[in-house]
Design a protein around this motif. Structure first.
Motif, mmCIF file in Angstrom:
data_model
loop_
_atom_site.group_PDB
_atom_site.id
_atom_site.type_symbol
_atom_site.label_atom_id
_atom_site.label_comp_id
_atom_site.label_asym_id
_atom_site.label_seq_id
_atom_site.Cartn_x
_atom_site.Cartn_y
_atom_site.Cartn_z
ATOM 1 N N VAL A 188 84.606 39.246 17.276
ATOM 2 C CA VAL A 188 83.629 39.354 18.363
ATOM 3 C C VAL A 188 84.366 39.218 19.684
ATOM 4 O O VAL A 188 85.146 38.272 19.883
ATOM 5 C CB VAL A 188 82.536 38.269 18.272
ATOM 6 C CG1 VAL A 188 81.565 38.408 19.445
ATOM 7 C CG2 VAL A 188 81.774 38.368 16.958
ATOM 8 N N SER A 189 84.149 40.183 20.569
ATOM 9 C CA SER A 189 84.728 40.139 21.911
ATOM 10 C C SER A 189 83.683 39.650 22.904
ATOM 11 O O SER A 189 82.507 40.017 22.822
ATOM 12 C CB SER A 189 85.220 41.529 22.330
ATOM 13 O OG SER A 189 86.365 41.903 21.586
ATOM 14 N N PHE A 190 84.134 38.831 23.863
ATOM 15 C CA PHE A 190 83.267 38.273 24.887
ATOM 16 C C PHE A 190 83.840 38.577 26.264
ATOM 17 O O PHE A 190 85.060 38.567 26.454
ATOM 18 C CB PHE A 190 83.137 36.753 24.728
ATOM 19 C CG PHE A 190 82.571 36.305 23.417
ATOM 20 C CD1 PHE A 190 81.195 36.159 23.254
ATOM 21 C CD2 PHE A 190 83.401 36.032 22.338
ATOM 22 C CE1 PHE A 190 80.666 35.740 22.035
ATOM 23 C CE2 PHE A 190 82.883 35.613 21.120
ATOM 24 C CZ PHE A 190 81.510 35.465 20.975
ATOM 25 N N GLY A 191 82.960 38.819 27.214
ATOM 26 C CA GLY A 191 83.407 39.086 28.587
ATOM 27 C C GLY A 191 82.253 39.539 29.445
ATOM 28 O O GLY A 191 81.116 39.063 29.277
ATOM 29 N N TYR A 192 82.545 40.488 30.332
ATOM 30 C CA TYR A 192 81.509 41.008 31.224
ATOM 31 C C TYR A 192 81.588 42.523 31.249
ATOM 32 O O TYR A 192 82.677 43.109 31.323
ATOM 33 C CB TYR A 192 81.681 40.428 32.630
ATOM 34 C CG TYR A 192 81.543 38.927 32.640
ATOM 35 C CD1 TYR A 192 80.292 38.320 32.535
ATOM 36 C CD2 TYR A 192 82.670 38.104 32.708
ATOM 37 C CE1 TYR A 192 80.163 36.938 32.511
ATOM 38 C CE2 TYR A 192 82.553 36.720 32.688
ATOM 39 C CZ TYR A 192 81.302 36.142 32.586
ATOM 40 O OH TYR A 192 81.178 34.766 32.552
#
Length: 216
Positions: A188-192
């Motif tokens: 899972v990738s997280f960011g904006y």
């Protein structure tokens, strides 16, 4: 923000803004979700590899190869990336460790209650061992965790995308997970989100209520 609004507004981010980073304070919400998500009989059969450096993300991005190459930018341009791994077994030593941690955390007011919980959890583990579906059962708990974590991220204003489109064998080898008693399952990738992420502009589509709910 209401939980309903969060559910309706979150989506799987397809393009991250590489210039935007999640602060350590904001990422705490993600760590809390990973740690405190529910699992059957509190089995917690998981481990998480967290990368927030270019070098760390590059190691995870090695798994986005071949048919999964399209996911590489989602790993490289994200702020933080998490490898979700599941235990290879629920050993007696691990079950004893769980019980000891619960005891230290003050969950047991009496020895009888502690033994009752131990017997109950051991009973469920035995059932799944006999059914031969322990791995599937543990992965169900991991996906419960993933769902909780995606919701926690959205509630914190953090975008995310879950990906099974990675080579888990590459991840296992890169992080020596089997030797530690785990196997990689997903990333899972997280960011904006980037301003030109096409998926952000698309309307959410779900089956209608009268098709998925049966009121009795």
């Amino acid at each position: 923000m209401s939980i309903s609004h969060t559910l309706r507004s979150r989506y799987s981010t397809k393009l991250f803004d590489a210039s935007k980073q999640i602060t350590e304070q904001d990422f705490r919400a993600i760590k809390d979700a990973l740690r405190f998500s529910p699992s059957s009989v509190n089995s917690q059969p998981w481990h998480f590899v967290i990368a927030n450096t270019e070098a760390g993300k590059a190691r995870i991005a090695k798994s986005a190869v071949g048919n999964f190459a399209y996911n590489k930018p989602k790993i490289e341009n994200a702020s933080h990336v998490v490898v979700f791994a599941v235990r290879t077994e629920l050993s007696e030593d691990y079950l004893a460790h769980l019980l000891a941690v619960e005891d230290a955390d003050g969950r047991y007011a009496s020895a009888d209650f502690k033994q009752s919980v131990s017997n109950g959890r051991g009973g469920f583990v035995t059932i799944h061992r006999e059914l031969g579906d322990t791995q599937q059962w543990m992965q169900k708990q991991l996906y419960l965790n993933m769902g909780s974590t995606l919701l926690a991220a959205a509630a914190a204003g953090i975008d995310a995308v879950p990906m099974e489109g990675v080579d888990v064998d590459v991840l296992n080898q890169e992080f020596d997970l089997p030797a530690q008693g785990f196997n990689a399952v997903a990333v899972v990738s997280f960011g904006y989100r980037a301003e030109d992420d096409f998926n952000a502009a698309l309307p959410k589509s779900r089956l209608p209520e009268d098709e998925i709910f049966s009121l009795i």
